[in-house]
Structures are given as structure tokens and as C-alpha cells.
Write an enzyme that holds these catalytic residues in place. Structure first.
Site, PDB file in Angstrom:
ATOM      1  N   PHE A 150     -33.088 -41.179 -19.800  1.00  0.00           N
ATOM      2  CA  PHE A 150     -32.552 -41.800 -18.569  1.00  0.00           C
ATOM      3  C   PHE A 150     -33.314 -41.359 -17.414  1.00  0.00           C
ATOM      4  O   PHE A 150     -33.376 -42.049 -16.379  1.00  0.00           O
ATOM      5  CB  PHE A 150     -30.923 -41.349 -18.606  1.00  0.00           C
ATOM      6  CG  PHE A 150     -30.690 -40.408 -18.069  1.00  0.00           C
ATOM      7  CD1 PHE A 150     -30.710 -40.015 -16.436  1.00  0.00           C
ATOM      8  CD2 PHE A 150     -30.480 -39.132 -18.746  1.00  0.00           C
ATOM      9  CE1 PHE A 150     -30.355 -38.879 -16.035  1.00  0.00           C
ATOM     10  CE2 PHE A 150     -29.966 -37.736 -18.430  1.00  0.00           C
ATOM     11  CZ  PHE A 150     -30.140 -37.685 -16.749  1.00  0.00           C
ATOM     12  N   LYS A 174     -37.753 -48.196 -27.329  1.00  0.00           N
ATOM     13  CA  LYS A 174     -36.255 -48.095 -27.275  1.00  0.00           C
ATOM     14  C   LYS A 174     -36.049 -47.155 -26.082  1.00  0.00           C
ATOM     15  O   LYS A 174     -36.048 -45.842 -25.854  1.00  0.00           O
ATOM     16  CB  LYS A 174     -35.801 -47.438 -28.429  1.00  0.00           C
ATOM     17  CG  LYS A 174     -34.450 -47.614 -28.937  1.00  0.00           C
ATOM     18  CD  LYS A 174     -33.409 -47.437 -27.836  1.00  0.00           C
ATOM     19  CE  LYS A 174     -33.075 -45.999 -27.843  1.00  0.00           C
ATOM     20  NZ  LYS A 174     -32.137 -45.542 -26.824  1.00  0.00           N
ATOM     21  N   SER A 227     -33.861 -34.663 -24.857  1.00  0.00           N
ATOM     22  CA  SER A 227     -33.301 -33.266 -24.959  1.00  0.00           C
ATOM     23  C   SER A 227     -34.018 -32.678 -26.063  1.00  0.00           C
ATOM     24  O   SER A 227     -34.336 -33.329 -27.044  1.00  0.00           O
ATOM     25  CB  SER A 227     -31.936 -33.562 -24.959  1.00  0.00           C
ATOM     26  OG  SER A 227     -31.467 -34.132 -25.953  1.00  0.00           O
ATOM     27  N   CYS A 282     -37.102 -32.957 -15.571  1.00  0.00           N
ATOM     28  CA  CYS A 282     -37.783 -32.050 -16.729  1.00  0.00           C
ATOM     29  C   CYS A 282     -38.672 -30.795 -16.080  1.00  0.00           C
ATOM     30  O   CYS A 282     -38.589 -29.943 -16.515  1.00  0.00           O
ATOM     31  CB  CYS A 282     -38.493 -32.674 -17.803  1.00  0.00           C
ATOM     32  SG  CYS A 282     -39.943 -33.370 -17.265  1.00  0.00           S
TER      33      CYS A 282
END
Ligand code: NAD
Length: 497
Positions: A150, A174, A227, A282
Site C-alpha cells: 500500500f 495485483k 511485509s 521501507c
């Protein structure tokens, strides 16, 4: 009821027959702005089949035509820059400036993909044996898959499909179910740029859709960003199905502050890199390691953080926006509680943050801890919120040892005025992306995004030359052309004569 987000299959925006929906919400208000369908298995199959059929033509499309598609695409992305950034802000809560940055870092990859001809050149050696030449060529793989998180709904899809498609592949994306509207606009503009039908498909949903793509017989390559837990699942499942996988995962990024650094630079860098984007990057700095006397600057770092104010995306004074959803906010608040309970000193507490006019937003104010030890969850785990943890050590050696023991290896930085300290750090640190007086060292696309250890599973990284290696096979040709019909006799050895 908010509008259902369409799928993109074979150039058509398709209304999914799915009955399971996931709401997309504005994180500042909880208003539902769209519904994401959990794409049915038949629709996923149709998307892969469309990509497979389009590959048959696209793989033989001249490299100049592929590059020109990317040239038109980057121009359109720039033309629609502000509209795209607005959509991005509304579904992620990012400030408008930060949304523009998210998009811009993706556009840079599309610009890079325009160079695909020189990037995908092979190698040649003449006369590897007498009158025998050897050369390599790169060829695309087929249908490549991208699964994205996201936190960068423009940049990360743009890390993937432009490079894969420029290499001659077709693609099934996706995107994150939490902010799919930006990737949909990216896809619409790609079509407008002249992308033939079937080059890019978009399917939506969660684990079931991802697992179908991961195990599908017609998807040879998987790119993932997200993640650690999901990244490990993607890498294991994809490789078990004998696919090529690159999986970029979580992070805990340290910034080392040497006492000879410029104090003002340090304070500004830590404040921006730790709470920017609400810490949901990140490459965010989540740990500051103060070496020796630099620990005296901790109160001033705290004061700088305290001045950063969260707010709505269109508030020009907001330093960052809300967290993506209420669960993320709860998770961050839980970490703050755990830090306090474990005995860390919370010198700035954003738990009770209120933003006027937005009572339902997922707000967490800037938060900072000191007296933290490495066994505490606030140090060990990726918090993914605006929380900075300060550690204090006596030497650069101690800082390096500490960081190398941390399981993550995405990004790190050192602030110093000593070339020798910077050189030592760059050489000895086991982290894939190092900033020297640069807090968030995300490489530009002529290089690759090179996370290490628990922050990356795979071999070839995103964008740059490594992306071309990931999205292509190398074929090596050994060739001899006879000028006359000479009888060399039968050669039963492997020696070239
Ligand atoms: P996430 O792992 O929850 O989701 C990523 C993608 O995986 C989404 O498309 C999601 O639908 C899908 N997914 C979720 N659960 C799944 C499951 N059980 N099985 C299969 N697929 C599943 O990540 P997120 O919360 O969207 O993103 C934040 C994370 O991404 C952070 O950990 C952050 O560090 C990481 N991240 C890493 C990088 C990097 O380059 N290393 C870049 C950006 C974000």
C-alpha cells in the site's frame, strides 16, 4: 454504495463478478471511496491467458517500438502528474508533496525503461576458437506477475511493469487492496499511451488471488514488495513452483550520528526521514544511533520532531498524513505501550494525537524513545509508524556491530564529516543501501534497489540492469560460418577446433 474498482483484462475495464468486496477508505475520514473486488479464479485465469496471448506478438515487437511506448507513457504520466498525485493522496492520506514524490520516483523508472535497447544488449567475443564467435542475447520470459504494497501505490507498480514490458514480457499486476485507484489510473494512462491489449492486466484481492498467481503454470516470474511474513511466503511458494522470484520485504533502518557531523543537518535529516509519510516507508529511519558526544543532541532532535504536525493531504502545513488504516494505528499504539512497559523512556508521545476537523483519522503524532535496549520490541520489530528509537553507543565499531546484528538490511545512513569514518562504514556495514550524509538513500534507476538479508529474498533486484536480468533469459550463441567445405574429421571431445 461506493463504486466497484474494475479489473483490467485484455485492454478492457471489466466489472468483476466477485461477491467479496474490500472497502477502500480515506484514512483521514474513514469515508469509503471505492470497493475492491476479490477477483474470481476464472477472472484471474482470463487475465493470465490474455497476457499469454499478447506475449506471442509483443515478444517480437522491435525494441525501438517498445522504447517509444515508454517514451509516450512517461510524457503522459508527467502531463497527468497532479491529478494522479491527488488520487494517490486521497486514498493513502499522504501529503500532496509526498504523493508527488511517490509518483516522480516511479516516473524516473519509466524514463529509464526508455533506454531498453542499450540496457538489454548482449555481449560478443570474436574468435573464441578459430573463426568461431560467441555472443549472448536477452529474451523475455512470458507473463510476469507483480504484487505490490500500500505504501507506494505509484512508485512500486512503476518499478515493475514498465521494465518487464520494455524487456518484451507481458504483465499481471495485483496492487494493494488498500489503495488500488492510483494503479488503475497508471494502467489507464498506459493504455492511452498506446499499449496493445493484453500487455498489462490488473486483478484485485488478497491472499487467494496472490496464491493463484504464484502457483499458476503460465507465470514464470514473480515480483513482490511488502511485509516480511508475506515476502517469505511468496518466495517459498514461488520458488517451490520453480519460478523466478524477487521479494522485497520489511526493514528497520538505522542512522548513525557521529559527533563530528553537522548538527543542523543531523536534526533535520532525522526528523524528515523518521516521520515523513507517517514512518510508512521501507527506507524510513526508525533507529538513530548516537555515537559518543552526539547523544547531547537527542533533546534537539526531539524538539524538531515535536514541531512536525500531521494533517490532511491538502493541508500545506502538514508534515505527514494519517496511517493507512485503524489496524495500523492500533498496532503502532501497541508498540508505544510495549516500549513504555519495557522501560524505554518515551521523550515524545504521539499516542493521543488529534487533528482538528478530522476526528476519525488514523493519526499518530511524532513519537521518540531513548534508553532503548536491543531486546525491546520497539527495537526488534518494524513499527511502520512515526516512531523514532534512539540508541547510544561509544564508537563507530559498536554502531556497526549493532546494525549488522539486526536481521534487516534495507537501508542505513551515516552522518559524519570524516571521510575515513564514512569509508569504513560503507565497507563494513551489511546493509544493501547506504547513505553518507543522505538519510534516505533510495538509488536512482540507473542503479538498482538493493535490499539485503531479511529485507530481500532473491538474486536480482528492482530496476536498473538487475531488473533486465530478472525479466529476461540470456541465450548464448556459438557460431561458425564455413567459407569452404573443409573436412575437420569427427571431433568427439568438447574442445572447439
Ligand atoms: P503486505 O505484505 O501486507 O501486502 C503486500 C501485498 O501482499 C499486497 O498486495 C497484499 O494484498 C498481499 N498480501 C497480503 N497478505 C498476503 C498473504 N497472506 N498471502 C499473499 N499475499 C498477501 O504489505 P503492506 O502492509 O501493503 O506494505 C507494507 C510493508 O511493505 C512494510 O513491511 C514495508 O517495509 C514493506 N515494503 C518494503 C519495500 C522494500 O523495497 N523492501 C518497499 C515498500 C514496502
Amino acid at each position: 454504495m461506493a463504486q466497484q474498482v474494475p479489473l483490467l483484462i485484455n485492454g478492457e475495464l471489466v466489472h468483476s463478478a466477485a461477491t467479496d468486496m474490500i472497502p477502500v477508505t480515506n484514512p483521514a475520514t474513514q469515508e469509503v471511496i471505492a470497493q475492491v473486488p476479490c477477483t474470481t479464479a476464472q477472472e484471474v485465469d482470463r487475465a493470465v491467458a490474455a497476457a499469454k496471448a499478447a506475449f506471442e506478438t509483443w515478444k517480437d515487437t522491435p525494441v525501438g517500438d517498445r522504447a517509444r511506448l515508454m517514451l509516450r507513457y512517461q510524457a503522459l504520466l508527467k502531463e497527468h502528474h497532479d491529478d494522479l498525485a491527488k488520487t494517490l493522496s486521497q486514498e493513502t492520506g499522504k501529503t500532496f508533496e509526498d504523493a508527488k514524490g511517490d509518483l516522480w520516483r516511479g516516473i524516473e523508472v519509466v524514463e529509464h525503461a526508455c533506454n531498453i535497447a542499450s540496457l538489454s544488449m548482449g555481449e560478443t567475443v570474436e574468435n573464441v576458437a578459430r573463426k568461431i564467435d560467441c555472443y549472448s542475447i536477452t529474451q523475455p520470459l512470458g507473463v510476469c506477475v507483480g504484487i505490490t504494497p500500500f505504501n507506494f501505490p505509484a512508485m512500486i507498480p512503476l518499478w515493475m511493469f514498465p521494465m518487464a514490458i520494455a524487456c518484451g514480457n507481458t504483465f499481471v499486476l495485483k496492487p494493494s487492496e488498500q489503495d488500488p485507484l492510483t494503479p488503475m489510473r497508471l494502467a489507464e494512462l498506459f493504455k492511452e499511451a498506446g499499449a496493445p491489449d493484453g500487455l498489462l492486466q490488473i486483478v484485485h484481492g488478497g491472499k487467494e488471488v496472490v496464491d493463484q498467481l504464484l502457483t499458476h503454470k503460465d507465470t514464470p516470474a514473480i515480483s513482490f514488495v511488502g511485509s516480511v511474513a508475506v515476502g517469505e511466503h511468496i518466495y517459498r511458494t514461488g520458488t517451490e513452483h520453480l519460478k523466478r522470484v524477487q521479494a522485497f520485504a520489511g526493514a528497520k533502518n538505522h542512522m548513525v550520528v557521529m559527533p563530528d557531523a553537522s548538527k543542523m543537518q543531523v536534526i533535520n535529516a532525522i526528523a524528515g526521514a523518521s516521520v515523513g509519510a507517517a514512518g510508512q516507508r521501507c527506507m524510513a529511519i526508525s533507529v538513530a544511533v548516537f555515537v559518543g558526544e552526539s547523544r547531547e543532541w537527542i533533546p534537539e532532535v526531539r524538539d524538531a520532531l515535536a514541531k512536525v504536525r500531521p494533517g490532511a493531504w491538502d493541508d500545506p502545513n502538514a508534515g505527514y498524513g494519517p496511517l493507512i488504516n485503524p489496524q495500523s494505528k492500533e498496532r503502532v499504539l501497541r508498540f508505544i505501550q510495549e516500549g513504555k512497559a519495557a522501560g524505554a523512556e518515551c521523550i515524545l508521545d504521539g499516542s493521543e494525537c488529534v487533528v482538528e476537523g478530522y476526528p476519525d483519522g488514523n493519526w499518530v503524532g511524532p513519537t521518540m524513545f531513548r534508553n532503548v535496549t536491543t531486546d525491546m520490541s520497539i527495537y526488534r520489530e518494524e513499527i511502520f509508524g512515526p516512531v523514532l528509537v534512539a540508541l547510544e553507543v561509544e564508537s563507530i565499531e559498536e554502531a556497526i556491530e549493532l546494525i549488522n546484528e539486526n536481521p534487516y538490511g534495507n537501508g542505513t545512513s551515516i552522518f559524519t564529516s570524516s571521510g575515513a569514518a564514512a569509508r569504513k562504514y560503507q565497507h563494513e556495514i551489511k546493509v544493501g543501501q547506504v547513505g553518507i550524509n543522505v538519510p534516505v538513500p533510495v538509488p536512482l534507476p540507473m542503479f538498482s534497489f538493493t535490499g539485503w538479508r531479511k529485507s530481500f529474498y532473491g538474486d536480482q533486484h528492482a530496476y536498473g540492469k538487475q531488473a533486465v536480468r530478472f525479466y529476461t533469459e540470456t541465450k548464448t550463441v556459438t557460431a561458425r560460418w564455413f567459407e569452404e567445405d573443409i573436412d575437420h574429421g569427427v571431433n568427439t571431445s568438447i574442445h572447439l577446433k
